[in-house]
Design an enzyme around this catalytic site. Sequence first.
Site, short mmCIF file in Angstrom:
data_model
loop_
_atom_site.label_atom_id
_atom_site.label_comp_id
_atom_site.label_asym_id
_atom_site.label_seq_id
_atom_site.Cartn_x
_atom_site.Cartn_y
_atom_site.Cartn_z
NE ARG A 168 38.90 34.71 100.85
CZ ARG A 168 39.73 35.67 100.47
NH1 ARG A 168 40.25 36.49 101.38
NH2 ARG A 168 40.07 35.81 99.20
N GLY A 169 36.32 37.02 104.74
CA GLY A 169 35.54 38.24 104.64
C GLY A 169 34.67 38.40 103.42
CG ASP B 208 33.51 33.45 100.45
OD1 ASP B 208 33.41 34.07 99.37
OD2 ASP B 208 34.23 32.46 100.59
CB THR B 209 30.90 34.71 105.74
OG1 THR B 209 32.20 34.87 106.34
CG2 THR B 209 30.89 33.44 104.92
N GLY C 289 46.48 50.82 114.70
CA GLY C 289 47.79 50.66 115.29
C GLY C 289 48.03 49.30 115.92
CD GLU D 144 42.17 34.20 111.42
OE1 GLU D 144 42.44 35.39 111.23
OE2 GLU D 144 41.02 33.71 111.29
#
Length: 226
Positions: free
Chosen positions: A89-90, A92-93, A122, A156
């Site tokens: 999770r961007g 957070d980490t 792209g 994911e």
Amino acid sequence: MASANPFAVLMSPSASATPSTHSPLGKWKRTLCYVGCLILLLSLSSQSYHFLLFFVPLLWFQFTFNLISWRNLPPSSKKTRYDVFINHRGPDTKQTLAASIYRALKLMGVSVFLDEPELDLGDSIPSEIQHAIATSFLHIAILSPTYAESTWCLEELSLMLKSGHTIIPLFYNVDVKDIRWIKGSYATAFSKHEAKKRYRPGKVEDWKSALHKVSHLKGHIFNSRG
């Protein structure tokens, strides 16, 4: 007669640029990568960096594999497969734990997928991520406080489990029980997902099931809050 030099097949001009993961050399590369990941994670989780002394021989072997095997690699094939996929999770980490793991493994010569650094302008994000998950033989899932807010993270994770590849969960500033039983911030996030009523029947339950399964895997606990 077989050569006594284990690198002879790679030195040959006709050698395959990327050894199959099922070949002896492919298995060696996979083992080195896996051991390197474990040493790195043990060092970070215990904050005992003497583990990193083992990185020296691993770094040399991994560098040798990559240097030789990439010598004859055609340009069109240089971005076809990854060794490690980092699910995170961007907010957070990305600037902390995920970034540290990414940089250390790249230094070791490991091919790592960490979304933005590996996506070109792209690119189709869904197809690129699916490709990265399918080709990586090792997945690292960083489960953090706001992880469940991201449907991308959850999707994911579901794909990672379906791939059948090895998953190493990292529990970052979270209680494993909150993940396993969907409590705390995870319960709040799923309440919002369910309230939207925009997902196909069973999708939210699939995500919960994926979290439950991963919470039972052997992983590492990280607490940056002291």
